[in-house]
Design a protein around this motif. Structure first.
Motif, PDB file in Angstrom:
ATOM      1  N   GLU A  77      50.331 -45.304  31.855  1.00 17.80           N
ATOM      2  CA  GLU A  77      49.947 -45.852  33.150  1.00 17.80           C
ATOM      3  C   GLU A  77      48.695 -45.121  33.645  1.00 17.80           C
ATOM      4  OE1 GLU A  77      52.758 -44.947  36.228  1.00 17.80           O
ATOM      5  OE2 GLU A  77      53.338 -43.045  35.293  1.00 17.80           O
ATOM      6  N   PRO A  78      47.876 -45.789  34.458  1.00 14.13           N
ATOM      7  CA  PRO A  78      46.713 -45.100  35.034  1.00 14.13           C
ATOM      8  C   PRO A  78      47.194 -44.019  36.008  1.00 14.13           C
ATOM      9  CG  PRO A  78      46.499 -47.485  35.202  1.00 14.13           C
ATOM     10  CD  PRO A  78      47.918 -47.219  34.814  1.00 14.13           C
ATOM     11  N   ARG A  79      46.644 -42.819  35.875  1.00 14.26           N
ATOM     12  CA  ARG A  79      46.982 -41.748  36.815  1.00 14.26           C
ATOM     13  C   ARG A  79      45.839 -40.744  36.864  1.00 14.26           C
ATOM     14  NH1 ARG A  79      50.593 -37.250  34.804  1.00 14.26           N
ATOM     15  NH2 ARG A  79      50.274 -37.086  32.552  1.00 14.26           N
ATOM     16  N   TRP A  80      45.872 -39.918  37.915  1.00 18.17           N
ATOM     17  CA  TRP A  80      44.778 -38.993  38.149  1.00 18.17           C
ATOM     18  C   TRP A  80      44.578 -38.032  36.975  1.00 18.17           C
ATOM     19  CZ3 TRP A  80      41.590 -40.334  41.746  1.00 18.17           C
ATOM     20  CH2 TRP A  80      42.051 -40.973  42.915  1.00 18.17           C
ATOM     21  N   GLU A  81      45.665 -37.578  36.375  1.00 18.83           N
ATOM     22  CA  GLU A  81      45.543 -36.611  35.277  1.00 18.83           C
ATOM     23  C   GLU A  81      44.697 -37.195  34.150  1.00 18.83           C
ATOM     24  OE1 GLU A  81      46.956 -32.707  33.708  1.00 18.83           O
ATOM     25  OE2 GLU A  81      46.296 -33.641  35.565  1.00 18.83           O
ATOM     26  N   TYR A  82      44.948 -38.446  33.795  1.00 21.47           N
ATOM     27  CA  TYR A  82      44.192 -39.108  32.733  1.00 21.47           C
ATOM     28  C   TYR A  82      42.706 -39.150  33.088  1.00 21.47           C
ATOM     29  CZ  TYR A  82      42.472 -42.933  29.809  1.00 21.47           C
ATOM     30  OH  TYR A  82      41.734 -43.698  28.939  1.00 21.47           O
ATOM     31  N   LYS A  83      42.410 -39.530  34.311  1.00 20.83           N
ATOM     32  CA  LYS A  83      41.016 -39.675  34.738  1.00 20.83           C
ATOM     33  C   LYS A  83      40.265 -38.354  34.633  1.00 20.83           C
ATOM     34  CE  LYS A  83      38.202 -40.615  38.838  1.00 20.83           C
ATOM     35  NZ  LYS A  83      38.204 -41.075  40.253  1.00 20.83           N
ATOM     36  N   TYR A  84      40.870 -37.286  35.162  1.00 15.61           N
ATOM     37  CA  TYR A  84      40.135 -36.032  35.239  1.00 15.61           C
ATOM     38  C   TYR A  84      40.124 -35.268  33.912  1.00 15.61           C
ATOM     39  CZ  TYR A  84      39.475 -36.644  40.209  1.00 15.61           C
ATOM     40  OH  TYR A  84      39.082 -37.130  41.433  1.00 15.61           O
ATOM     41  N   VAL A  85      41.116 -35.487  33.064  1.00 14.60           N
ATOM     42  CA  VAL A  85      41.054 -34.886  31.737  1.00 14.60           C
ATOM     43  C   VAL A  85      39.932 -35.535  30.938  1.00 14.60           C
ATOM     44  CG1 VAL A  85      42.249 -34.639  29.531  1.00 14.60           C
ATOM     45  CG2 VAL A  85      43.451 -34.136  31.653  1.00 14.60           C
ATOM     46  N   ARG A  86      39.846 -36.858  31.002  1.00 13.96           N
ATOM     47  CA  ARG A  86      38.752 -37.539  30.301  1.00 13.96           C
ATOM     48  C   ARG A  86      37.405 -37.078  30.840  1.00 13.96           C
ATOM     49  NH1 ARG A  86      38.077 -40.975  26.673  1.00 13.96           N
ATOM     50  NH2 ARG A  86      36.005 -41.376  27.523  1.00 13.96           N
ATOM     51  N   ARG A  87      37.300 -36.957  32.139  1.00 12.80           N
ATOM     52  CA  ARG A  87      36.026 -36.535  32.724  1.00 12.80           C
ATOM     53  C   ARG A  87      35.691 -35.105  32.293  1.00 12.80           C
ATOM     54  NH1 ARG A  87      35.274 -37.142  39.100  1.00 12.80           N
ATOM     55  NH2 ARG A  87      35.430 -39.347  38.464  1.00 12.80           N
ATOM     56  N   ALA A  88      36.695 -34.234  32.226  1.00 14.97           N
ATOM     57  CA  ALA A  88      36.451 -32.844  31.825  1.00 14.97           C
ATOM     58  C   ALA A  88      35.924 -32.751  30.405  1.00 14.97           C
ATOM     59  CB  ALA A  88      37.743 -32.027  31.954  1.00 14.97           C
ATOM     60  N   ILE A  89      36.405 -33.654  29.531  1.00 11.61           N
ATOM     61  CA  ILE A  89      35.998 -33.589  28.133  1.00 11.61           C
ATOM     62  C   ILE A  89      34.714 -34.365  27.898  1.00 11.61           C
ATOM     63  CG2 ILE A  89      36.726 -34.032  25.772  1.00 11.61           C
ATOM     64  CD1 ILE A  89      38.292 -31.858  27.347  1.00 11.61           C
ATOM     65  N   VAL A  90      34.620 -35.550  28.436  1.00 13.03           N
ATOM     66  CA  VAL A  90      33.460 -36.399  28.165  1.00 13.03           C
ATOM     67  C   VAL A  90      32.212 -35.863  28.842  1.00 13.03           C
ATOM     68  CG1 VAL A  90      32.499 -38.706  28.452  1.00 13.03           C
ATOM     69  CG2 VAL A  90      34.893 -38.428  27.798  1.00 13.03           C
ATOM     70  N   ASP A  91      32.355 -35.369  30.088  1.00 12.63           N
ATOM     71  CA  ASP A  91      31.185 -34.859  30.796  1.00 12.63           C
ATOM     72  C   ASP A  91      30.682 -33.556  30.187  1.00 12.63           C
ATOM     73  OD1 ASP A  91      31.387 -37.008  32.383  1.00 12.63           O
ATOM     74  OD2 ASP A  91      32.097 -35.960  34.176  1.00 12.63           O
TER      75      ASP A  91
END
Length: 749
Positions: free
Chosen positions: A329-343
């Motif tokens: 499911e979409p959740r904040w943890e997914y969003k910010y983990v992806r941002r931490a790695i991709v950015d």
């Protein structure tokens, strides 16, 4: 003074048996003393004059003491000793002639100090009583014509092998004792408790003469560097650097790759002498073999700069490591983990699956349109192409039984890493406790889903006592790192795990404090060929609450992913056995090879390319190791100093399974310049285990007497008279003088 008063040395009394040489019975001695008590008492009572009872008793004791000493002397007290028979025994004097014995002070080396101490008394005394065999050693044992004719300094100290060679093959008659002259700086790595026990088993005492100072205040030494031999391109690795020092100061550390400086850091050394350890971050750069050199600047007055440098080769493979992260499911943890790695410029291929509707996933980071086209891999080979798997808020029922078994095999057989996150549909609340995946995890999940264990309450993440994991390190200083964790924002939710849920061998890297109760937060353990982690809380609250420029959330996830992807093995893993230093150096290489299903490849062909210093590259075939499926081995001579590069390529049925590289450095004689202070603890342990004694240069003249009492050679029994000890005559004089003085004071001479 002891020998003046008691006629013989303290060691003689310690080794001797006290007895009376007179043929008269001891009961008669006791009877005479009792009779003396009666006679003295009657005489004093009859002639007590104006003395009171107290003064009579004191005078009586003085008179009784005189009689008791005289009677004891008549019974001839003696010592029965067992000593070596002169000229019938041999003594081996074993002198350390390694390079570390060339260090010293006041323009005199340790070897020169030892020679002067031996020739000043102990050696001539030994030669008058025994057959003395002079031997020198470093890596090998050699006979010495005299102490003035020692060989050139050797590049190794192997005390254990030298002692065993002497004990096994003495050629000068009955070997009664060994005198070992050394600074104790053994660098063979083989003088362990088992070898010391083997030496002690010969029953020959080893007396050790320690040379050199135990603390070198003017020296600073880079004692050790612990760093992974492999890393991924563009990653940051932690090196554990240990610095030995004798006083406070600042150590200036530099890390080089060839001539390029990678790191410069100042390390504060405390006041007390000892070893200071720090963690240093190093950017490893592109793929290839890194020849890392760690160096400390010399300090004022330092004479030994060889021990300021350590070199460590490192392989950086070309293949990028891959991580698969699936969320239900979409959740904040997914969003910010992806941002931490991709950015961040993280050298890891980060592939994510986000379930948007039943049986439909949003893919990110895939390398082609076919990758994960049907969602979670249904084929083992596709899942095994990743190095790590992260499962978030996804219920176990979303995967088939075959897919759950694949996760089990991914960790146990593939050697991959599994990380499961606390979430509304994760862990126990997702029904994972009733699946085979529960066997893989470091915590026991309940098989039945009862009350929800995932709660949305704030909790504080904290470091356990003594925690040293690279995953949780924001600062190289332990105290500063703990302060940073104490100041982090609260977690927004938590999966409740009890201490009793931890499996044996599970390691808690982070804890969570909820309403004053401490619970496991980040836990890991080994399972099969791989590892499994559980992160029971969501970290997105850190990113939401910290300033935009604060990178702690990104740093935590970058370090966690580095840990997840570093340990999984490649299809071909090449390792080296330890390198033995000395005249002949051998390197044993082992290749562990697995096929496409990560089963041991027992019929593979493994070719090893060898790039040696000053020699053309050559290709050799590695041999299968009997009884170890999938392992291949080859031993080579490393004849020249320098760095050796090896690359193994494994093939099966015309298909290349994989390649692996490793590098080894040979450095002749460098070990002799490390830990050059006297290792008194080792010398004392060796002497104690064999029944010998430890001596310093200041009491080296006591060695002949200690040798005399050896039980190993041809011995004779001697009876030493004690009745004429000066202490007995002094006691008689003192007792009579004391009685006379008391009578004089009391006015009754």
């Amino acid at each position: 003074m002891f020998e003046f008063l008691f006629k013989y040395s303290r060691a003689t009394f310690e080794r001797g048996e006290l007895l009376f040489a007179s043929a008269w019975p001891l009961w008669l001695l006791g009877l005479l003393i009792v009779a003396a008590v009666v006679a003295i008492g009657i005489n004093l009572v009859r002639n007590r004059a104006d003395f009171g009872w107290f003064r009579l008793a004191v005078i009586g004791l003085f008179q009784l003491g005189v009689v008791a000493v005289l009677l004891t002397m008549l019974w001839r007290p003696s010592l029965l000793t067992q000593t070596l028979r002169p000229q019938d025994n041999s003594i081996a004097v074993l002198v350390d002639t390694s390079a570390s014995m060339g260090y010293g002070e006041n323009e005199q080396s340790r070897l020169q100090q030892a020679v002067a101490a031996l020739e000043g008394g102990p050696l001539p005394d030994l030669e008058t009583e025994f057959q003395v065999e002079l031997l020198g050693f470093s890596g090998e044992l050699v006979s010495l014509p005299s102490l003035q004719e020692v060989p050139a300094p050797g590049d190794q100290t192997d005390i254990g092998e030298a002692l065993l060679s002497v004990l096994r093959g003495s050629s000068a008659g009955a070997l009664a004792a060994v005198v070992l002259v050394s600074d104790g700086a053994d660098n063979s790595g083989r003088l362990d408790p088992a070898r010391i026990a083997e030496i002690a088993g010969f029953g020959v005492p080893v007396h050790t003469l320690g040379v050199g100072r135990e603390v070198l205040e003017e020296d600073i030494e880079l004692e050790n560097v612990v760093i992974s031999s492999r890393s991924t391109p563009g990653s940051t690795v932690g090196a554990q650097v240990s610095i030995r020092h004798g006083r406070a100061g600042i150590a200036q550390l530099k890390v080089y790759d060839g001539d390029a400086i990678l790191v410069t850091e100042s390390i504060q050394l405390p006041d007390q002498a000892g070893v200071t350890t720090r963690l240093i971050d190093i950017e490893v750069g592109d793929a290839g073999i890194r020849d890392l050199r760690f160096a400390i600047d010399a300090v004022a007055g330092e004479t030994n700069i060889f021990n300021n440098v350590q070199q460590r080769p490192m392989e950086v493979p070309e293949r990028r490591r891959s991580v698969l992260y699936i969320e239900g499911e979409p959740r904040w943890e997914y969003k910010y983990v992806r941002r931490a790695i991709v950015d961040e410029d993280v050298p890891i291929r980060f592939v994510t699956l986000l379930r948007t509707t039943p049986n439909k996933f949003y893919r990110q980071g895939v390398s082609s349109g076919d990758e994960l086209a049907d969602g979670f891999p249904a084929d083992e080979s596709e899942l095994f192409s990743y190095d790590a798997l992260i499962i978030g808020s996804l219920e176990a029922a979303a995967l088939s039984e075959e897919q759950r078994q694949m996760i089990y095999d991914f960790v146990s057989r593939r050697g991959g890493t599994l990380l499961m996150l606390g979430a509304r549909r994760g862990l126990a609340d997702g029904g994972w406790g009733a699946t085979v995946v529960n066997d893989v995890l470091p915590v026991n999940l309940p098989a039945d889903v009862g009350e929800p264990s995932f709660i949305r309450l704030p909790a504080r993440a904290m470091l356990p006592d003594g925690e040293q994991s690279l995953i949780t390190r924001f600062d190289a200083d332990d105290a500063a790192n703990r302060v940073i964790w104490d100041e982090l924002p609260l977690l927004k939710d938590l999966q409740l795990i009890e201490e009793d849920d931890l499996k044996p061998g599970a390691e808690v890297l982070l804890e969570a404090s909820l309403d004053g109760e401490v619970r496991p937060l980040l836990v890991r353990h080994r399972f099969g060929q791989g590892s499994a982690y559980v992160l029971a809380g969501s970290t997105w609250g850190w990113q939401m609450s910290l300033p935009h420029e604060d990178m702690k959330h990104e740093t935590f996830w970058r370090q966690l992913l580095q840990a997840l992807t570093t340990s999984p093995p490649e299809p071909v893993t090449l390792t080296t056995e330890r390198v033995y230093y000395g005249d002949q150096v051998e390197v044993t290489l082992r290749a562990d090879v697995r096929d496409s299903e990560y089963q041991p490849a027992t019929t593979a062909t493994v070719e090893l390319a060898v790039d040696a210093p000053g020699a053309p590259t050559r290709n050799l075939l590695m041999d299968a190791v009997p009884g170890v499926p999938g392992r291949y081995e080859l031993t080579l001579d490393a004849d020249a100093a320098g760095i050796y590069r090896f690359e193994a390529e494994a093939g099966l049925d015309g298909e290349i399974l994989g390649r692996s590289r490793v590098a080894v450095r040979r450095e002749d004689g460098m070990a002799e310049h490390f830990q050059v202070q006297q290792n008194r603890v080792l010398l004392e342990r060796l002497a104690e285990a064999t029944g010998g004694r430890y001596f310093s240069l200041t009491n080296a003249d006591e060695i002949p007497e200690a040798v005399q009492f050896s039980d190993a050679g041809i011995v004779e029994r001697r009876l030493l008279e004690l009745w004429n000890m000066p202490i007995l005559f002094l006691m008689l004089l003192g007792l009579k003088a004391g009685e006379w003085l008391l009578r004089l004071v009391w006015g009754r001479l």
